[in-house]
Write an enzyme that holds these catalytic residues in place. Sequence first.
Site, PDB file in Angstrom:
ATOM      1  NE  ARG A   1     -32.141  -6.795  19.476  1.00  0.00           N
ATOM      2  CZ  ARG A   1     -31.506  -7.808  20.028  1.00  0.00           C
ATOM      3  NH1 ARG A   1     -30.511  -8.400  19.406  1.00  0.00           N
ATOM      4  NH2 ARG A   1     -31.849  -8.240  21.221  1.00  0.00           N
TER       5      ARG A   1
ATOM      6  CG  ASP B   1      -8.313   0.511   3.218  1.00  0.00           C
ATOM      7  OD1 ASP B   1      -9.030  -0.354   3.741  1.00  0.00           O
ATOM      8  OD2 ASP B   1      -7.272   0.951   3.749  1.00  0.00           O
TER       9      ASP B   1
ATOM     10  CB  THR C   1      -5.148  -1.053   0.009  1.00  0.00           C
ATOM     11  OG1 THR C   1      -6.120  -0.701   1.005  1.00  0.00           O
ATOM     12  CG2 THR C   1      -5.382  -0.174  -1.192  1.00  0.00           C
TER      13      THR C   1
ATOM     14  N   GLY D   1     -11.581   0.621   5.969  1.00  0.00           N
ATOM     15  CA  GLY D   1     -11.472   1.522   4.816  1.00  0.00           C
ATOM     16  C   GLY D   1     -10.661   2.779   5.065  1.00  0.00           C
TER      17      GLY D   1
ATOM     18  CB  THR E   1       4.675  -1.067   0.955  1.00  0.00           C
ATOM     19  OG1 THR E   1       4.154  -1.495   2.209  1.00  0.00           O
ATOM     20  CG2 THR E   1       5.650  -2.095   0.427  1.00  0.00           C
TER      21      THR E   1
ATOM     22  N   GLY F   1       0.832  -1.205   0.000  1.00  0.00           N
ATOM     23  CA  GLY F   1       0.000   0.000   0.000  1.00  0.00           C
ATOM     24  C   GLY F   1       0.865   1.253   0.000  1.00  0.00           C
TER      25      GLY F   1
HETATM   26  O1  F6P Z   1      -5.493  -0.537   5.008  1.00  0.00           O
HETATM   27  C1  F6P Z   1      -6.075  -1.754   5.321  1.00  0.00           C
HETATM   28  C2  F6P Z   1      -6.661  -1.737   6.704  1.00  0.00           C
HETATM   29  O2  F6P Z   1      -7.279  -2.985   6.932  1.00  0.00           O
HETATM   30  C3  F6P Z   1      -7.620  -0.588   6.988  1.00  0.00           C
HETATM   31  O3  F6P Z   1      -8.873  -0.760   6.401  1.00  0.00           O
HETATM   32  C4  F6P Z   1      -7.597  -0.568   8.497  1.00  0.00           C
HETATM   33  O4  F6P Z   1      -7.903   0.708   8.969  1.00  0.00           O
HETATM   34  C5  F6P Z   1      -6.166  -0.913   8.818  1.00  0.00           C
HETATM   35  O5  F6P Z   1      -5.632  -1.565   7.685  1.00  0.00           O
HETATM   36  C6  F6P Z   1      -6.017  -1.799  10.026  1.00  0.00           C
HETATM   37  O6  F6P Z   1      -4.681  -1.949  10.289  1.00  0.00           O
HETATM   38  P1  F6P Z   1      -4.099  -3.015  11.330  1.00  0.00           P
HETATM   39  O7  F6P Z   1      -4.130  -4.358  10.658  1.00  0.00           O
HETATM   40  O8  F6P Z   1      -2.730  -2.532  11.602  1.00  0.00           O
HETATM   41  O9  F6P Z   1      -4.994  -2.989  12.535  1.00  0.00           O
END
Ligand code: F6P
Length: 365
Positions: free
Chosen positions: A178, A143, A141, A186, A121, A118
Amino acid sequence: MADKIKKIALLTGGGDCPGLNAVIRAVTRTAILKYGYEVIGYKYGYKGLYNNDIVPLDLSSVSGILHKGGTILYSSNKDNLFNYQVEENGEKVYRDVSDVGVENLKKENVDVLVVIGGDGTLTSARDFARKGVKVIAVPKTIDNDLAATEITFGHYSALDVATDALERLHTTAESHHRVMILEVMGRNAGWIALRSGIAGSADVILIPEIPYDIKKIVSKIKSRGEQGRPFTIIVVAEGAKPLGGDVVVQRVVSDSPDPIRLGGIGDKLAHDLEQLISDHEIRCTVLGHLQRGGDTSTYDRILSTRYGVAAVEFIHEGRFGNMVCLNSNKMTFEHLENVIGQIKTVDKGDELVKTARSIGTSFGD
Ligand code: F6P
C-alpha cells in the site's frame, strides 16, 4: 545582578507541549534551592493572572513531574489580556484588561513573571514587559518554528511519536503493498515532517516550504514498484500544499488569537493519488494530538531542565524582557522585542533537506 528578587510567578500559555512540567520543575527547584525565591503559579495561563487564580509551588508540588506531558498549571490558548473577552450589558466585547494583571502581580508581591509559551503567549509577555513588568520568557512549541532559538523543547518528543508512527505504518505498507500517508502537525513549518521523515525512513516528505507536484509523487511510487519495493510511506506536514494550491484548513477557532487550525491535507492527497494510481490502495493516518501527549522524551527532559535553570539564572542576572534561547547548544537570551513574529521555516537548501535528498527521499518537487 537583580536586587531584591523575593518572589517569582510562573504561567504556561498556548497548547500543551511535552516538557512544560520539566521547565516548571527546573524553575521552581532552582529558584528555591539556589536563590531562596518564593514561587507561585498562575493557573490557566493569563486567565489565571486576570482572576488571580494562584497556586503556591514548592519542592513537593513539583516532585514526580519531570517526565509527565501536559502542564500542572493548566493552559489556555485564548486568553490575551490585551484583547480579552468580557461581558458588558449582556454582550460579549473585547477589552484591554492587562492593568488587572499588573495589579494582581503587585497584590501578590510578584517581582518577576516567568512566561512559558509559544508566539501568542510570548507576544503578551512582550506587551507586559512594555508596561514595566519584569518578565522572563521560555519558548515552547512542538513545531520548532521560533526563529530566535535553535530547538524548542517538545519538538523531539513529538518527533519520537511521529517516527514511531512511521515505523508502524511500514508493517501494513509492506504486507499489503500500500501507499501509507502520515499527516503530522507543525503549522506552516515542516520541521516535524522533515525530521520524522528522515528518522522514520519515509520515501516522500511533503513540507509547506516545498509545494509538491502530485505527478512527481506518482513517479516515485511507480519507480519504487519497478525496483521491487511495491509500497510507499509518505509523511505530509499539515501545512503542506500542492504547487499552485493552498493549505487545507480544518477549522477556525474564532476566539483564539491564532484562529486557523490546519489539517486534512493527508486525506486530500490520498484522494488525489487514488485518481492517478490503480495498483495500490492508499490509506491516510492523521497523528494529531498524539504528538503532544504522553511522556516527555529523554532529550526534552534535559533541554527543558536547561531552559528552566537558565530562566532563573537570567532572573538573578536581571536580564528582564528577554526570552531564553538555545544557540550553538548554549543557553542564551534574546530580547522579546526581537523575537515576536519571527517564524523559522525550513529553508529549501537546509542541510537536512539535502541529506534526505541524498538518500533518495522525494520532496514531491
Ligand atoms: O503549535 C502546536 C500545534 O500542535 C500545531 O502543530 C497544531 O497546528 C496546533 O497546535 C493545533 O492546535 P489545537 O490544539 O488548538 O488544535
